[in-house]
Design a protein around this motif. Structure first.
Motif, mmCIF file in Angstrom:
data_model
loop_
_atom_site.group_PDB
_atom_site.id
_atom_site.type_symbol
_atom_site.label_atom_id
_atom_site.label_comp_id
_atom_site.label_asym_id
_atom_site.label_seq_id
_atom_site.Cartn_x
_atom_site.Cartn_y
_atom_site.Cartn_z
ATOM 1 N N PRO A 197 0.829 -1.202 0.000
ATOM 2 C CA PRO A 197 0.000 0.000 0.000
ATOM 3 C C PRO A 197 0.865 1.254 0.000
ATOM 4 C CG PRO A 197 -0.080 -1.104 2.135
ATOM 5 C CD PRO A 197 0.697 -1.991 1.214
ATOM 6 N N HIS A 198 0.364 2.290 -0.654
ATOM 7 C CA HIS A 198 1.067 3.570 -0.645
ATOM 8 C C HIS A 198 1.176 4.059 0.804
ATOM 9 C CE1 HIS A 198 1.229 4.077 -4.957
ATOM 10 N NE2 HIS A 198 -0.029 3.680 -5.015
ATOM 11 N N PRO A 199 2.283 4.689 1.157
ATOM 12 C CA PRO A 199 2.499 5.100 2.557
ATOM 13 C C PRO A 199 1.370 5.957 3.134
ATOM 14 C CG PRO A 199 4.520 5.356 1.302
ATOM 15 C CD PRO A 199 3.433 4.993 0.316
ATOM 16 N N GLU A 200 0.719 6.783 2.320
ATOM 17 C CA GLU A 200 -0.351 7.628 2.861
ATOM 18 C C GLU A 200 -1.527 6.797 3.371
ATOM 19 O OE1 GLU A 200 -1.120 7.419 -1.601
ATOM 20 O OE2 GLU A 200 0.632 7.842 -0.381
ATOM 21 N N ARG A 201 -1.693 5.578 2.858
ATOM 22 C CA ARG A 201 -2.790 4.707 3.303
ATOM 23 C C ARG A 201 -2.626 4.296 4.764
ATOM 24 N NH1 ARG A 201 -5.419 1.425 -0.641
ATOM 25 N NH2 ARG A 201 -6.768 0.862 1.100
ATOM 26 N N LEU A 202 -1.432 4.460 5.316
ATOM 27 C CA LEU A 202 -1.151 4.024 6.678
ATOM 28 C C LEU A 202 -1.413 5.114 7.707
ATOM 29 C CD1 LEU A 202 2.196 2.150 5.964
ATOM 30 C CD2 LEU A 202 -0.154 1.319 5.718
ATOM 31 N N HIS A 203 -1.871 6.290 7.262
ATOM 32 C CA HIS A 203 -2.068 7.435 8.155
ATOM 33 C C HIS A 203 -3.552 7.765 8.293
ATOM 34 C CE1 HIS A 203 2.208 8.148 8.321
ATOM 35 N NE2 HIS A 203 2.246 7.982 7.014
ATOM 36 N N ARG A 204 -3.937 8.095 9.487
ATOM 37 C CA ARG A 204 -5.343 8.399 9.785
ATOM 38 C C ARG A 204 -5.886 9.540 8.929
ATOM 39 N NH1 ARG A 204 -7.301 6.092 14.508
ATOM 40 N NH2 ARG A 204 -8.786 7.793 14.780
ATOM 41 N N ALA A 205 -5.035 10.524 8.610
ATOM 42 C CA ALA A 205 -5.483 11.694 7.851
ATOM 43 C C ALA A 205 -5.957 11.323 6.443
ATOM 44 C CB ALA A 205 -4.358 12.723 7.763
ATOM 45 N N GLN A 206 -5.630 10.148 5.962
ATOM 46 C CA GLN A 206 -6.017 9.691 4.616
ATOM 47 C C GLN A 206 -7.514 9.412 4.524
ATOM 48 O OE1 GLN A 206 -4.469 9.341 1.757
ATOM 49 N NE2 GLN A 206 -5.895 8.037 0.659
ATOM 50 N N GLY A 266 -9.650 -6.488 21.809
ATOM 51 C CA GLY A 266 -9.124 -5.283 21.202
ATOM 52 C C GLY A 266 -10.210 -4.351 20.720
ATOM 53 N N ASP A 267 -9.938 -3.068 20.833
ATOM 54 C CA ASP A 267 -10.802 -2.032 20.283
ATOM 55 C C ASP A 267 -10.094 -1.445 19.083
ATOM 56 O OD1 ASP A 267 -12.947 -2.145 22.151
ATOM 57 O OD2 ASP A 267 -11.658 -1.159 23.621
ATOM 58 N N TYR A 268 -10.806 -1.367 17.968
ATOM 59 C CA TYR A 268 -10.240 -0.941 16.692
ATOM 60 C C TYR A 268 -11.161 0.081 16.052
ATOM 61 C CZ TYR A 268 -7.441 -5.091 17.403
ATOM 62 O OH TYR A 268 -6.579 -6.009 17.938
ATOM 63 N N GLU A 269 -10.652 0.699 15.007
ATOM 64 C CA GLU A 269 -11.471 1.556 14.158
ATOM 65 C C GLU A 269 -11.231 1.132 12.719
ATOM 66 O OE1 GLU A 269 -11.847 5.943 15.642
ATOM 67 O OE2 GLU A 269 -9.776 5.257 15.930
ATOM 68 N N VAL A 270 -12.313 1.094 11.967
ATOM 69 C CA VAL A 270 -12.200 0.848 10.536
ATOM 70 C C VAL A 270 -12.450 2.181 9.856
ATOM 71 C CG1 VAL A 270 -13.061 -0.429 8.559
ATOM 72 C CG2 VAL A 270 -12.975 -1.528 10.789
ATOM 73 N N ALA A 271 -11.489 2.593 9.042
ATOM 74 C CA ALA A 271 -11.542 3.880 8.365
ATOM 75 C C ALA A 271 -11.918 3.681 6.911
ATOM 76 C CB ALA A 271 -10.174 4.557 8.458
ATOM 77 N N LEU A 330 -10.083 1.424 2.563
ATOM 78 C CA LEU A 330 -10.369 1.213 3.971
ATOM 79 C C LEU A 330 -9.092 0.849 4.712
ATOM 80 C CD1 LEU A 330 -12.905 -0.566 2.284
ATOM 81 C CD2 LEU A 330 -13.840 0.054 4.491
ATOM 82 N N GLY A 331 -9.102 1.051 6.015
ATOM 83 C CA GLY A 331 -7.982 0.661 6.857
ATOM 84 C C GLY A 331 -8.476 0.257 8.227
ATOM 85 N N VAL A 332 -7.780 -0.677 8.865
ATOM 86 C CA VAL A 332 -8.061 -1.061 10.243
ATOM 87 C C VAL A 332 -6.972 -0.435 11.107
ATOM 88 C CG1 VAL A 332 -8.157 -2.970 11.894
ATOM 89 C CG2 VAL A 332 -9.200 -3.226 9.653
ATOM 90 N N PHE A 333 -7.385 0.315 12.116
ATOM 91 C CA PHE A 333 -6.448 1.010 12.994
ATOM 92 C C PHE A 333 -6.678 0.621 14.443
ATOM 93 C CE2 PHE A 333 -6.276 3.617 9.274
ATOM 94 C CZ PHE A 333 -5.035 4.229 9.290
ATOM 95 N N ARG A 334 -5.591 0.542 15.171
ATOM 96 C CA ARG A 334 -5.630 0.493 16.629
ATOM 97 C C ARG A 334 -4.807 1.682 17.068
ATOM 98 N NH1 ARG A 334 -5.151 -4.731 20.511
ATOM 99 N NH2 ARG A 334 -6.270 -3.739 22.222
ATOM 100 N N THR A 374 -1.901 3.169 14.702
ATOM 101 C CA THR A 374 -1.223 2.117 13.955
ATOM 102 C C THR A 374 -2.175 1.461 12.968
ATOM 103 O OG1 THR A 374 0.214 1.687 15.838
ATOM 104 C CG2 THR A 374 0.088 -0.028 14.145
ATOM 105 N N CYS A 375 -1.809 1.479 11.695
ATOM 106 C CA CYS A 375 -2.601 0.822 10.658
ATOM 107 C C CYS A 375 -2.199 -0.649 10.615
ATOM 108 C CB CYS A 375 -2.352 1.473 9.303
ATOM 109 S SG CYS A 375 -3.363 0.756 7.987
ATOM 110 N N LEU A 376 -3.181 -1.533 10.808
ATOM 111 C CA LEU A 376 -2.929 -2.970 10.846
ATOM 112 C C LEU A 376 -3.340 -3.676 9.563
ATOM 113 C CD1 LEU A 376 -4.160 -3.524 14.482
ATOM 114 C CD2 LEU A 376 -1.787 -3.375 13.672
#
Length: 175
Positions: free
Chosen positions: A52-61, A130-135, A150-154, A157-159
């Motif tokens: 994945p492109h690095p920006e996909r790993l950041h919440r701001a995306q 675990g508590d997560y967020e799906v973006a 989409l991304g799964v975050f804890r 941290t993008c998982l």
């Protein structure tokens, strides 16, 4: 398969790793995996899925967020949330964003239909408890499809990330 009709397919990339990074899979494991490969699935050693492109790993995306809590029923024999559970998390995030964007409250209509395909990449361990967020962010809309990232975050941290394609559909009266 549903009767003689194929209704779904999937593929996996197996990565053996330690603290130093990826390791070569043992020849015995490669032979075992080749033995269960379906005939229409590519060749051993073929191209891996692009990272994945690095920006996909950041919440701001991402534009939308859905909180989720892992359940004991989501866990596989390796104590990780299994891929089916993660795929349903992505479906739930798409549904939550759809319901929120059309102003539906509890008991309202269920979004139909969900995305018809996902490309999922795992980047870290999703575990129980675990508590997560799906973006989610909508990447593009064309005449027949909606393309989402989409991304799964804890925390920060993008998982894992996923690309989803679903039918565009037409808004009903009142939306």
């Amino acid at each position: 398969m549903a009767g003689d009709r194929r209704v779904g397919s999937g593929e996996a990339t197996v990565v053996l790793a330690d603290d130093s990074g990826p390791l070569r899979l043992p020849d015995e494991l490669i032979a075992d995996l080749d033995g269960i490969r379906l005939p229409e699935t590519g060749v051993p050693g073929g191209p891996a899925a692009p990272r994945p492109h690095p920006e996909r790993l950041h919440r701001a995306q991402y534009s939308y967020w859905a909180p989720l809590r892992s359940r004991i029923g989501d866990v596989d024999s390796n104590q990780h949330v299994n891929f089916i559970a993660l795929a349903t998390w992505y479906d739930e995030a798409v549904a939550a964003v759809t319901l929120d964007s059309i102003g539906t409250t509890a008991g309202g209509p269920v979004p139909d239909p969900p995305p018809r395909s996902y490309r999922i990449q795992y980047l870290g361990e999703v575990t129980y408890p675990g508590d997560y967020e799906v973006a989610l962010t909508v990447r593009s809309v064309d005449t027949g499809s909606v393309h989402c990232e989409l991304g799964v975050f804890r925390g920060n941290t993008c998982l894992g990330v996923a690309d989803a394609i679903g039918p565009r559909g037409e808004p009903s009266a009142g939306r």
